[in-house]
Write an enzyme that holds these catalytic residues in place. Structure first.
Site, PDB file in Angstrom:
ATOM      1  N   TRP A 219       0.814  -1.215   0.000  1.00 30.96           N
ATOM      2  CA  TRP A 219       0.000   0.000   0.000  1.00 30.96           C
ATOM      3  C   TRP A 219       0.848   1.267   0.000  1.00 30.96           C
ATOM      4  O   TRP A 219       0.521   2.228  -0.695  1.00 30.96           O
ATOM      5  CB  TRP A 219      -0.998   0.001   1.158  1.00 30.96           C
ATOM      6  CG  TRP A 219      -2.106  -0.986   0.949  1.00 30.96           C
ATOM      7  CD1 TRP A 219      -2.384  -2.095   1.710  1.00 30.96           C
ATOM      8  CD2 TRP A 219      -3.090  -0.992  -0.098  1.00 30.96           C
ATOM      9  NE1 TRP A 219      -3.455  -2.783   1.199  1.00 30.96           N
ATOM     10  CE2 TRP A 219      -3.913  -2.130   0.090  1.00 30.96           C
ATOM     11  CE3 TRP A 219      -3.348  -0.162  -1.189  1.00 30.96           C
ATOM     12  CZ2 TRP A 219      -4.987  -2.440  -0.760  1.00 30.96           C
ATOM     13  CZ3 TRP A 219      -4.413  -0.478  -2.046  1.00 30.96           C
ATOM     14  CH2 TRP A 219      -5.207  -1.590  -1.818  1.00 30.96           C
TER      15      TRP A 219
ATOM     16  N   ASP B  90      -1.427   6.612   6.223  1.00 33.76           N
ATOM     17  CA  ASP B  90      -2.545   5.777   5.775  1.00 33.76           C
ATOM     18  C   ASP B  90      -2.778   4.747   6.876  1.00 33.76           C
ATOM     19  O   ASP B  90      -1.994   3.832   7.057  1.00 33.76           O
ATOM     20  CB  ASP B  90      -2.181   5.101   4.450  1.00 33.76           C
ATOM     21  CG  ASP B  90      -3.223   4.070   4.017  1.00 33.76           C
ATOM     22  OD1 ASP B  90      -4.278   3.954   4.667  1.00 33.76           O
ATOM     23  OD2 ASP B  90      -2.957   3.373   3.007  1.00 33.76           O
TER      24      ASP B  90
ATOM     25  N   LYS C 128     -12.243  -1.527   6.609  1.00 32.23           N
ATOM     26  CA  LYS C 128     -11.436  -2.540   7.278  1.00 32.23           C
ATOM     27  C   LYS C 128     -11.825  -2.579   8.752  1.00 32.23           C
ATOM     28  O   LYS C 128     -12.220  -3.597   9.282  1.00 32.23           O
ATOM     29  CB  LYS C 128      -9.942  -2.254   7.174  1.00 32.23           C
ATOM     30  CG  LYS C 128      -9.222  -2.183   5.818  1.00 32.23           C
ATOM     31  CD  LYS C 128      -9.899  -2.696   4.658  1.00 32.23           C
ATOM     32  CE  LYS C 128      -9.237  -2.717   3.302  1.00 32.23           C
ATOM     33  NZ  LYS C 128      -7.963  -2.166   3.044  1.00 32.23           N
TER      34      LYS C 128
HETATM   35  C1  LIG Z   1      -7.559  -1.476   1.753  1.00 29.17           C
HETATM   36  C2  LIG Z   1      -6.467  -0.512   1.860  1.00 29.17           C
HETATM   37  C3  LIG Z   1      -6.368   0.570   0.967  1.00 29.17           C
HETATM   38  C4  LIG Z   1      -7.315   0.759  -0.203  1.00 29.17           C
HETATM   39  O1  LIG Z   1      -8.547   1.205   0.224  1.00 29.17           O
HETATM   40  P1  LIG Z   1      -9.712   1.577  -0.816  1.00 29.17           P
HETATM   41  O2  LIG Z   1     -10.757   2.169   0.047  1.00 29.17           O
HETATM   42  O3  LIG Z   1     -10.109   0.293  -1.485  1.00 29.17           O
HETATM   43  O4  LIG Z   1      -9.143   2.545  -1.797  1.00 29.17           O
HETATM   44  C5  LIG Z   1      -5.343   1.464   1.157  1.00 29.17           C
HETATM   45  N1  LIG Z   1      -4.470   1.342   2.169  1.00 29.17           N
HETATM   46  C6  LIG Z   1      -4.534   0.318   3.037  1.00 29.17           C
HETATM   47  C7  LIG Z   1      -3.533   0.228   4.144  1.00 29.17           C
HETATM   48  C8  LIG Z   1      -5.534  -0.635   2.917  1.00 29.17           C
HETATM   49  O5  LIG Z   1      -5.592  -1.658   3.785  1.00 29.17           O
END
Ligand SMILES: *Cc1c(COP(=O)(O)O)cnc(C)c1O
Length: 366
Positions: free
Chosen positions: A105, A176, A200
């Protein structure tokens, strides 16, 4: 046909707290006081105002967020904000941004940022460690003149989590936190931006949280389209256009559950540590039958990837687990193997059941 709830180890969209789902079910036809469903009411109504403000207040309480930060609740998922953060903060700054790449990511985020400005990858975890750990402060050098230092607090695919925030030489961190948001307390004052999609660890798909410091909001260029402009989004309280009302409502219920049922993020952290320890103990005591991915100090409390001695056994494990109600244990399509995602809402009983299954499976198949 399956009509009983399983223990759902999916990486995202993922398990939600049962009391939250029950409350949403209870209120689905008629939101108290509204005479209609949350799915049917105007985002300009007093009822929805109370919902979005309530969600923001809960987030502020959970993370102890001071007044000089705004909380945006936007669409587009985390990936949109991989680009929007540099679009708003980096593009016109004449500076570079430092990216610490520790997994899939953050690698993707650094690529998106390059479409908006100059990016300096200060540590490349793929080359250094095959994404099995985070760097020590001595292994990377922050540019004193960088605009921000970017990291991914938990790499969802590799199961690598920062034990604490990285060293950033006093520069604002951009994080993030999509797969570990609200899993533990953070020192928000070290952050310029913390963003996380909800699906998540905080709600359903459709809403992304952006916690952003006021001075950084001033960086948004007037030439940006309204929808991509954090400053304008903040000025409109994330309601420049129709927001994802239902997802924000669910986020409010989840944050309420964290505050009232769990008792805040210290308590949540303790529970998460207990749950993760149960699985890692089984892996460590398996004589190599189960192989984890991350180095010990960086093992994730949220995502536990592991492999068996062969792909055939991986598949057998997955199928037999599914039969006893331990669901969605497949690893990410890019890396294969298995992965147990054990987010906030995964009950300890689910983890204990998986641990017992793992021990039993090993005895029969080792
Ligand atoms: C799932 C995830 C993403 C992507 O998220 P979306 O909402 O599908 O764009 C980005 N960063 C991390 C750490 C993730 O687990």
């Amino acid at each position: 046909m399956m009509n009983e709830r399983v223990y759902n180890f999916a990486a995202g969209p993922a398990v939600l707290p049962l009391p939250v789902l029950k409350k949403a079910q209870e209120e689905l036809l008629c939101l108290p006081g509204a005479g209609a469903s949350i799915l049917e009411i105007s985002h300009r109504s007093k009822t929805f105002d109370a919902i979005i403000n309530g969600a923001q207040e809960n987030i502020r309480k959970l993370y102890n967020i001071p007044e000089n930060y705004k909380i945006l609740l936007m669409q587009g998922g985390a990936l949109t904000h991989f680009a929007m953060v540099p679009m708003n903060i980096l593009r016109n700054s004449g500076k570079k941004a430092d990216y610490i790449v520790t997994g899939t990511w953050s690698k993707k985020a650094s690529g998106e940022a390059k479409t908006q400005g100059e990016v300096n990858v200060v540590w490349d975890g793929k080359a250094e460690s095959n994404f099995t750990r985070d760097p020590l402060p001595s292994e990377y050098k922050i540019d004193a003149d960088a605009k921000y230092v970017y990291f991914t607090s938990n790499e969802t695919i590799e199961g690598v989590q920062w034990p604490a925030e990285p060293e950033s030489n006093g520069l604002p961190l951009v994080c993030d936190s999509s797969s570990d948001v609200f899993s533990r307390p953070v020192d928000i004052n070290r952050y310029g931006v913390l963003f996380a999609c909800a699906q998540k660890n905080a709600g359903p798909a459709g809403v992304t949280m952006i916690i952003i410091r006021d001075d950084l909001l001033e960086c948004s260029g007037d030439d940006l389209p309204t929808m991509f402009n954090y400053k304008k989004q903040a000025a409109g309280n994330s309601m420049v256009n129709t927001p994802p009302c239902f997802a924000i409502y669910m986020l409010k219920l989840v944050t309420e559950w964290l505050l009232n049922d769990i008792g805040g993020l210290e308590a949540m952290k303790k529970l998460n540590e207990e749950k993760a320890a149960i699985l890692y103990e089984v892996i460590d005591a398996s004589d190599g039958f189960y192989k984890g991915h991350a180095a010990k100090e960086y093992r994730s409390m949220m995502n536990v990837p592991f492999r068996l001695p062969s792909e055939e056994l991986d598949n057998k494990f997955k199928a037999e687990a599914q039969e006893v109600g331990l669901s969605t244990l497949g690893g990410h399509r890019s890396v294969g193997g298995l992965r147990a995602s054990i987010y906030n809402a995964m009950p300890k009983a689910g983890v204990e059941k998986l641990a017992a299954f793992m021990e039993d499976f090993r005895k029969k198949n080792a």
